[in-house]
Structures are given as C-alpha cells and as structure tokens.
Scaffold this active site. Structure first.
Site, PDB file in Angstrom:
ATOM      1  N   GLY A   1       2.068  -3.618   0.991  1.00 34.06           N
ATOM      2  CA  GLY A   1       3.444  -3.900   1.232  1.00 34.06           C
ATOM      3  C   GLY A   1       4.225  -2.613   1.248  1.00 34.06           C
ATOM      4  N   CYS A   2       5.323  -2.827   2.196  1.00 39.01           N
ATOM      5  CA  CYS A   2       6.138  -1.684   2.276  1.00 39.01           C
ATOM      6  C   CYS A   2       6.976  -1.221   1.095  1.00 39.01           C
ATOM      7  CB  CYS A   2       7.072  -1.503   3.692  1.00 39.01           C
ATOM      8  SG  CYS A   2       8.209  -3.135   3.394  1.00 39.01           S
TER       9      CYS A   2
END
Length: 325
Positions: free
Chosen positions: A134-135
């Site tokens: 995930g970012c």
C-alpha cells in the site's frame, strides 16, 4: 521481451503503469482490460496518452493467455475472483490488499510474496506472484526499516500522513471529489487504517516482536498526488549513530535518498523516489518521508518488483524526472 497484460486499465495506477511500460525496453504490452470501457480507445480515457500509444489501441474485455505477467490494478477484494480464471503459468503483480498479509499469501496454487523491494529484494525473484504494498505502508515502512532491522523499535510510534486525491482511485464519493477536497483537508480511519497491518507485519518479521503501539492519523489532502508522512519515536542513540544506520541500510537502494534539508512533495512527484529527512530532538527521532503515491506507492514500485523478478536492472524504465515546479 516480457509480454504484459493489465486488468483495471482505466484507473489512475494503470495510467501510470502504462506510461512507464511503454518506455520500458524489456516489455511489450499485449492487452489492457477494462470492464467499464471495453472496445473504447485507451486514449479516450487516458487523454495524456495521446501520441504515446496507437490511436486504434482499444480496451479489451478479457485478458489473453499469450502474456507472461499480469498486473492487477483493481480494487480491494476482487483479485481472487479474477485469478480463478487466470492460467497459473502467468505471473502476477497485484495492487490490491488481498495478498499483502502473511495469512493471505497462499491462494490456490499461487504463493505471493510481499513486494517491498527495500525489504525483500533478495527473495522477490524467487516468487512468481507479488503483492504490491500500500502507498501509506510504503512511505511509513521506508521510514523505519533501518531501525527495525537491528531491533531498535521498542517504543510507541506516532504517525501523521497526508495523501493526494488519486490515492482513492476513480470512485464516485462526495468526500473524494474536487469540490470537497479543493482547499480542504480531512482525517479518516484514525488509528484504524488497514495499511498499518503491513507495517506491523514487517516490524515483527525483522524484530521477531514489537511491544509498542502505532498511532496513525491519515489525512486527505487538497492536491492530486503525493504522500508526505511524519513520524516520531524514542530512540536511545546519538544522531550520528542513527544517520550511519540509515546510510548503511540504504546504500544499495537506488530510489531511497536522505536529505539534510527540509523536504517537500514536488521533489518526488512523477518519480519512483522516496526521500527521507531525519531530525533528533530530546531522544525523539522524527522522520519525514515523501513519495509519489501513484509511482513509488503503486505503479513504479510494481515495475521495480517486475525488474527484480525478471533479473532486469532495478532502475530499468524508472529513471523518471520530478516535475519540480
């Protein structure tokens, strides 16, 4: 040449992925699938690709079997359904959170590995299936990996991070549209963001256990792209010792940079870089990290994983320049 397929081709991450791959010397894009826009010219949706791809290149309705690697650029919870119909001979890099946590690494005959290159570079090429991080999880983990590696994380970690509107993808939500986000900022999922599960998993992997707590406050920002994260925790070492730890840990990672100056998002937008700034105040180590959420936080990192998977140069196709001003 590695033959590429993309599912979820109309989204923001797919747009960035296409732009990277069309200039990558080792790959050929064979099929781009969009169930929303089948038969529609790709440049009608991704208008910044006019002149970059053939004007008659259309979104497909289904993936073909003549590919080596499939990028899944789709929302959380949908990957398993799609993979049921994908040949096991096709390698997969998945952008969703479906396979990021250990208990979800196994699906049918597929075994996924967590694709944070700075953590797992030595084993990524041993796997045919990669769960792209995930970012927020990327920005946070890159801030603390050097500390966890030598078991220095013992105290609570406090994090605040703000992301651009593209982090939510192309979805219709009143809190994500321009009129709400422009000149505005808001919190969401306080202390309960699912990316923290990835962070805790990594800390436990490196340290065997972590007895502290992580307090994460994510913000929606009034800008389109980028993540800036600031965290602090108590570390009982000198600042020089800490800086040496970071320099040593990241010396062979081509996309991680340490800056003694204050950092800002425009330094990394449109790149696969992560820039870190360290400060030390009264036994508190304060770490600020910046990434482009669509590139290092998604599509660029996926291509970095692909490069490692196929033993290409890690930076191949990713020598991108920041927008600057």
């Amino acid at each position: 040449m590695i033959k590429i397929g993309i599912i979820g081709g109309a989204g923001y991450t797919a747009n960035e992925l296409i732009k990277i791959l069309i200039n990558h010397p080792k790959v050929e894009i064979k099929t781009i699938v969009s169930t929303t826009y089948p038969g529609i010219p790709i440049e009608y949706i991704h208008k910044d690709l006019i002149g970059e791809i053939k004007s008659n290149k259309l979104f497909s309705s289904e993936i073909t079997d003549d590919i080596d690697l499939l990028f899944l650029c789709i929302g959380h919870g949908h990957s398993k359904k799609i993979l049921k119909n994908i040949s096991y001979k096709i390698n997969v890099i998945d952008f969703s959170n479906d396979f990021r946590i250990n208990k979800n690494f196994f699906f049918k005959k597929r075994i996924f590995n967590y694709g944070l290159p700075e953590l797992n570079k030595n084993i990524i090429n041993k796997y045919n299936n990669i769960a792209n991080p995930g970012c927020f999880a990327t920005a946070i983990q890159l801030s603390i990996l050097p500390l966890a590696k030598i078991k220095l994380l013992k105290n609570n970690i406090h994090i605040s991070a703000i992301t651009g509107s593209t982090g939510a993808g192309r979805i219709n939500n009143s809190k994500l549209n321009f009129s709400f986000r422009n000149n505005n900022i808001s919190t969401y999922n306080l202390f309960n963001h699912n990316h923290i599960n990835e962070v805790i998993q990594t800390i436990n992997k490196l340290q065997n256990k972590y007895d502290g707590k992580i307090y994460f406050i994510p913000y929606r920002g009034g800008f389109s792209r980028g993540i800036i994260s600031t965290l602090y925790t108590r570390i009982d070492l000198s600042f020089e010792e800490i800086k040496n730890i970071y320099d040593k840990f990241y010396k062979n990672d081509p996309f991680i940079f340490l800056s003694e100056k204050e950092i800002h998002l425009k330094q990394v937008i449109n790149t696969n870089k992560c820039i870190l700034n360290l400060k030390y105040i009264k036994n508190k180590l304060i770490i600020t990290s910046i990434i482009d959420n669509l590139i290092k936080g998604a599509s660029g990192q996926a291509v970095q994983n692909m490069n490692i998977m196929y033993n290409f140069e890690e930076t191949c196709g990713l020598k991108l320049k920041p927008l600057g001003l």
